[in-house]
Motif scaffolding. Structure first.
Motif, PDB file in Angstrom:
ATOM      1  N   PHE A   1       0.856  -1.187   0.000  1.00 23.16           N
ATOM      2  CA  PHE A   1       0.000   0.000   0.000  1.00 23.16           C
ATOM      3  C   PHE A   1       0.891   1.235   0.000  1.00 23.16           C
ATOM      4  O   PHE A   1       1.915   1.275   0.675  1.00 23.16           O
ATOM      5  CB  PHE A   1      -0.918  -0.002   1.219  1.00 23.16           C
ATOM      6  CG  PHE A   1      -1.967  -1.064   1.144  1.00 23.16           C
ATOM      7  CD1 PHE A   1      -2.837  -1.117   0.057  1.00 23.16           C
ATOM      8  CD2 PHE A   1      -2.094  -2.020   2.135  1.00 23.16           C
ATOM      9  CE1 PHE A   1      -3.808  -2.098  -0.036  1.00 23.16           C
ATOM     10  CE2 PHE A   1      -3.064  -3.014   2.045  1.00 23.16           C
ATOM     11  CZ  PHE A   1      -3.913  -3.053   0.963  1.00 23.16           C
ATOM     12  N   TYR A   2       0.465   2.217  -0.789  1.00 20.53           N
ATOM     13  CA  TYR A   2       1.251   3.448  -0.837  1.00 20.53           C
ATOM     14  C   TYR A   2       0.336   4.658  -0.805  1.00 20.53           C
ATOM     15  O   TYR A   2      -0.562   4.747  -1.627  1.00 20.53           O
ATOM     16  CB  TYR A   2       2.108   3.516  -2.104  1.00 20.53           C
ATOM     17  CG  TYR A   2       2.984   4.751  -2.054  1.00 20.53           C
ATOM     18  CD1 TYR A   2       4.223   4.687  -1.437  1.00 20.53           C
ATOM     19  CD2 TYR A   2       2.535   5.988  -2.526  1.00 20.53           C
ATOM     20  CE1 TYR A   2       5.006   5.825  -1.311  1.00 20.53           C
ATOM     21  CE2 TYR A   2       3.318   7.121  -2.400  1.00 20.53           C
ATOM     22  CZ  TYR A   2       4.554   7.044  -1.791  1.00 20.53           C
ATOM     23  OH  TYR A   2       5.326   8.160  -1.641  1.00 20.53           O
ATOM     24  N   PRO A   3       0.562   5.600   0.092  1.00 20.51           N
ATOM     25  CA  PRO A   3       1.486   5.498   1.234  1.00 20.51           C
ATOM     26  C   PRO A   3       1.003   4.407   2.202  1.00 20.51           C
ATOM     27  O   PRO A   3      -0.128   3.949   2.059  1.00 20.51           O
ATOM     28  CB  PRO A   3       1.394   6.892   1.866  1.00 20.51           C
ATOM     29  CG  PRO A   3       0.115   7.473   1.374  1.00 20.51           C
ATOM     30  CD  PRO A   3      -0.171   6.860   0.061  1.00 20.51           C
ATOM     31  N   PRO A   4       1.848   4.009   3.165  1.00 23.11           N
ATOM     32  CA  PRO A   4       1.499   2.869   4.016  1.00 23.11           C
ATOM     33  C   PRO A   4       0.142   2.997   4.713  1.00 23.11           C
ATOM     34  O   PRO A   4      -0.502   1.993   5.001  1.00 23.11           O
ATOM     35  CB  PRO A   4       2.635   2.837   5.045  1.00 23.11           C
ATOM     36  CG  PRO A   4       3.800   3.446   4.319  1.00 23.11           C
ATOM     37  CD  PRO A   4       3.219   4.504   3.428  1.00 23.11           C
ATOM     38  N   ASN A   5      -0.336   4.221   4.975  1.00 24.74           N
ATOM     39  CA  ASN A   5      -1.646   4.362   5.620  1.00 24.74           C
ATOM     40  C   ASN A   5      -2.786   4.382   4.602  1.00 24.74           C
ATOM     41  O   ASN A   5      -3.958   4.427   4.968  1.00 24.74           O
ATOM     42  CB  ASN A   5      -1.707   5.634   6.472  1.00 24.74           C
ATOM     43  CG  ASN A   5      -1.708   6.904   5.624  1.00 24.74           C
ATOM     44  OD1 ASN A   5      -1.398   6.863   4.436  1.00 24.74           O
ATOM     45  ND2 ASN A   5      -2.043   8.022   6.215  1.00 24.74           N
ATOM     46  N   GLY A   6      -2.452   4.389   3.299  1.00 27.69           N
ATOM     47  CA  GLY A   6      -3.484   4.341   2.266  1.00 27.69           C
ATOM     48  C   GLY A   6      -4.138   5.681   1.947  1.00 27.69           C
ATOM     49  O   GLY A   6      -5.092   5.732   1.184  1.00 27.69           O
ATOM     50  N   VAL A   7      -3.646   6.770   2.543  1.00 29.86           N
ATOM     51  CA  VAL A   7      -4.297   8.076   2.357  1.00 29.86           C
ATOM     52  C   VAL A   7      -3.351   9.046   1.645  1.00 29.86           C
ATOM     53  O   VAL A   7      -2.284   9.371   2.173  1.00 29.86           O
ATOM     54  CB  VAL A   7      -4.701   8.688   3.725  1.00 29.86           C
ATOM     55  CG1 VAL A   7      -5.386  10.038   3.529  1.00 29.86           C
ATOM     56  CG2 VAL A   7      -5.604   7.734   4.499  1.00 29.86           C
ATOM     57  N   ILE A   8      -3.753   9.499   0.455  1.00 26.00           N
ATOM     58  CA  ILE A   8      -2.927  10.470  -0.266  1.00 26.00           C
ATOM     59  C   ILE A   8      -3.414  11.869   0.096  1.00 26.00           C
ATOM     60  O   ILE A   8      -4.575  12.193  -0.123  1.00 26.00           O
ATOM     61  CB  ILE A   8      -3.015  10.251  -1.792  1.00 26.00           C
ATOM     62  CG1 ILE A   8      -2.379   8.896  -2.143  1.00 26.00           C
ATOM     63  CG2 ILE A   8      -2.313  11.375  -2.554  1.00 26.00           C
ATOM     64  CD1 ILE A   8      -2.565   8.480  -3.582  1.00 26.00           C
ATOM     65  N   PRO A   9      -2.540  12.691   0.693  1.00 27.93           N
ATOM     66  CA  PRO A   9      -3.008  14.016   1.137  1.00 27.93           C
ATOM     67  C   PRO A   9      -3.297  14.938  -0.042  1.00 27.93           C
ATOM     68  O   PRO A   9      -2.699  14.809  -1.103  1.00 27.93           O
ATOM     69  CB  PRO A   9      -1.834  14.547   1.958  1.00 27.93           C
ATOM     70  CG  PRO A   9      -0.631  13.800   1.498  1.00 27.93           C
ATOM     71  CD  PRO A   9      -1.111  12.474   0.975  1.00 27.93           C
ATOM     72  N   PHE A  10      -4.254  15.850   0.144  1.00 31.70           N
ATOM     73  CA  PHE A  10      -4.606  16.801  -0.909  1.00 31.70           C
ATOM     74  C   PHE A  10      -4.419  18.215  -0.376  1.00 31.70           C
ATOM     75  O   PHE A  10      -4.088  18.408   0.800  1.00 31.70           O
ATOM     76  CB  PHE A  10      -6.055  16.574  -1.364  1.00 31.70           C
ATOM     77  CG  PHE A  10      -7.042  16.676  -0.234  1.00 31.70           C
ATOM     78  CD1 PHE A  10      -7.623  17.892   0.097  1.00 31.70           C
ATOM     79  CD2 PHE A  10      -7.362  15.551   0.513  1.00 31.70           C
ATOM     80  CE1 PHE A  10      -8.517  17.990   1.154  1.00 31.70           C
ATOM     81  CE2 PHE A  10      -8.257  15.645   1.577  1.00 31.70           C
ATOM     82  CZ  PHE A  10      -8.829  16.869   1.898  1.00 31.70           C
ATOM     83  N   HIS A  11      -4.655  19.202  -1.216  1.00 32.43           N
ATOM     84  CA  HIS A  11      -4.426  20.583  -0.819  1.00 32.43           C
ATOM     85  C   HIS A  11      -5.356  20.979   0.330  1.00 32.43           C
ATOM     86  O   HIS A  11      -6.572  20.975   0.170  1.00 32.43           O
ATOM     87  CB  HIS A  11      -4.648  21.518  -2.007  1.00 32.43           C
ATOM     88  CG  HIS A  11      -4.440  22.964  -1.658  1.00 32.43           C
ATOM     89  ND1 HIS A  11      -3.259  23.434  -1.139  1.00 32.43           N
ATOM     90  CD2 HIS A  11      -5.264  24.027  -1.717  1.00 32.43           C
ATOM     91  CE1 HIS A  11      -3.369  24.740  -0.908  1.00 32.43           C
ATOM     92  NE2 HIS A  11      -4.580  25.122  -1.251  1.00 32.43           N
TER      93      HIS A  11
END
Length: 527
Positions: free
Chosen positions: A358-368
């Motif tokens: 999983f990427y990132p390891p927590n599965g959450v891609i940050p947004f603006h």
């Protein structure tokens, strides 16, 4: 398929037992029970009852109750045993599909950034860099790396475009009769509440009930209400009962008690093992460099660092968000979220599942704007591991719903629809006027709701709003407040002739008082 209540209850109990079995609370309870065997008041002939009494009087029963309550608050009620697991994520197939294609877009954006900048998604930091990062862990903000080439993976307005294009394929060209007259940007038929239902749900906000955040309530002199409210709050804390705390904060938290009350509602106690876990996340950040680190860094620089209230917390934000991105325990929330964590494959092994991570390891891609979910919490918690746990719990209970596509009543789609419906129903002239001049209200309020108003309201007001999110275990109040803001500025808005002018009228919300706005809108609007 709904279950009959008894069956549903037994499934819920089974799930909670299963979830608590592996927890540290379970092993602590076992340890306490063993210890109690040596106490003189525990008799062999009444062993079971005596141990129960001991756990009650020593406060362990309360801890167990709070853990159960926490599970009930976070997890949805169980589906029918034969329902497929994706139904727990999101019951509507077209919503699942839309979320899936939105995720593909995000990943594409992330991958093309990797390729353009020829930076890997993840790499081990050289030892020298590890030492350097460790030394400046508490002052990462002093760093000024060149991030000009990095761009946020997406911003709220990109996400709004996606939501505007959502359609239910079962209703070709707006055939749903009840929905035909909805003239907002959101064109999916979800059931949202009307004002009478909201009044019932938020009955504690009624005009004749004492509130923190109302200066001049006619019924009770505010200082009298406040002193009494503080006294009750201290009692609630002494009792250590999550459910009572949740009920209590519906009328607002006294500033001095807020941090402890929120922690009690979220069932966060910052045990030694929690602190240790946070330290492990930190060492993972020190050892590995992820592409998302630069995205987090850039987001903090673009948002919180420029905010009059939050710039002082810059270093806390890096610490919490970098650790969050490494936290695999966050993956658990995907069982009840419509989203799916992105996968990445070890180089040269594309599509081979055993090489997927999983990427990132927590599965959450940050947004603006993502860092604004953490910023207000920095006012309440100054110990990094506690701040971290509170944020993580707020995220897996609430904030994830603000950036995923679902039919959940607290999901962003429902909030948008609730906001538009409230305006169209109760302020039709304003709604039509803004629509005519190309200033659809949702284009302005969307960013407020996606950020749960963080960075838009003054902090004391924001915390009063978040008190109610926790108190009602719901984000619906965000849509109600957004509508109330438009109602409050309606006279000025009726005079504008463009989107830019409407945005200017609503550009600064920092002087608004949340509670009077909500009360007037909910309880003084003629329905």
């Amino acid at each position: 398929a709904m279950l009959d209540p008894d069956n549903g209850l037994s499934l819920t109990i089974a799930r909670i037992v299963q979830r608590l079995k592996g927890s540290s609370l379970h092993s602590q309870l076992e340890r306490q029970a063993r210890v109690s065997l040596h106490k003189p008041e525990i008799k062999l002939e009444s062993l079971k009852e005596d141990i129960k009494d001991f756990l009650k009087t020593s406060g362990w029963e309360k801890k167990l109750q709070n853990a159960v309550y926490s599970e009930l608050n976070v997890f949805p009620s169980p589906c029918h045993p034969s329902a497929p697991p994706e139904h727990m994520k999101e019951p509507l197939a077209y919503m699942r599909k839309a979320q899936g294609s939105w995720e593909k877009r995000i990943l594409k954006s992330l991958n093309s950034m990797c390729t353009e900048l020829s930076i890997p998604l993840a790499q081990k930091r050289p030892v020298s860099e590890q030492k350097e990062l460790l030394n400046k862990w508490n002052e990462m903000g002093t760093d000024e790396p060149d991030l000009s080439l990095f761009r946020p993976v997406y911003a709220p307005k990109d996400f709004l475009e996606v939501l505007m294009n959502l359609r239910n394929p079962n209703y070709e060209n707006g055939e749903q009769p009840s929905f035909r007259n909805h003239l907002g940007l959101i064109q999916v038929p979800l059931k949202v509440k009307d004002i009478p239902e909201l009044k019932e749900d938020f009955s504690e906000l009624d005009l004749n009930i004492g509130q923190l955040g109302i200066d001049d309530s006619a019924q009770v002199p505010p200082e009298f209400f406040e002193n009494e409210h503080v006294r009750i709050g201290q009692k609630v804390l002494a009792e250590q009962d999550s459910a009572a705390a949740q009920q209590y904060v519906r009328q607002g938290c006294p500033t001095a008690l807020r941090a402890d009350l929120w922690a009690l509602i979220l069932n966060i106690s910052n045990q030694p093992e929690d602190i240790l876990y946070y330290e492990q996340l930190k060492s993972n950040v020190i050892q590995h460099d992820l592409l998302v680190d630069s995205l987090i860094y850039k987001d903090v620089k673009l948002t919180a660092s420029n905010d009059d209230y939050y710039f002082v917390f810059e270093d806390y934000l890096y610490q919490v968000l970098l650790c969050f991105s490494r936290d695999t325990s966050v993956l658990e929330h995907f069982t009840y979220s419509s989203a799916t964590p992105p996968k990445s494959y070890i180089r040269g092994k594309l599509g081979m599942e055993e090489y997927a991570v999983f990427y990132p390891p927590n599965g959450v891609i940050p947004f603006h704007g993502f860092s604004m979910y953490v910023a207000p919490l920095c006012f309440l918690y100054h110990e990094p591991s506690k701040l971290y746990q509170i944020f993580r719990e707020m995220y897996v209970r609430f904030f994830f719903r603000l950036h995923s596509i679902s039919s959940h009543p607290s999901g962003i789609v429902s909030l948008c629809l609730l906001f538009e419906t409230l305006l169209q129903t109760h302020l039709p002239q304003l709604f039509y006027h803004l629509r005519e001049i190309g200033a659809q209200p949702l284009r302005i309020s969307f960013k407020w709701m996606v950020r749960a108003f963080s960075g838009y309201l003054a902090t004391d007001q924001l915390l009063l709003l978040w008190d109610r999110i926790l108190g009602y275990n719901s984000l619906e109040i965000l849509a109600v407040l957004a509508a109330a803001v438009f109602a409050f500025r309606a006279v000025n808005l009726m005079e504008v002739t463009s989107l830019a002018a409407a945005e200017a009228v609503l550009a600064d919300l920092s002087t608004l008082k949340v509670m009077p706005l909500l009360q007037i809108f909910l309880f003084a609007t003629v329905t």
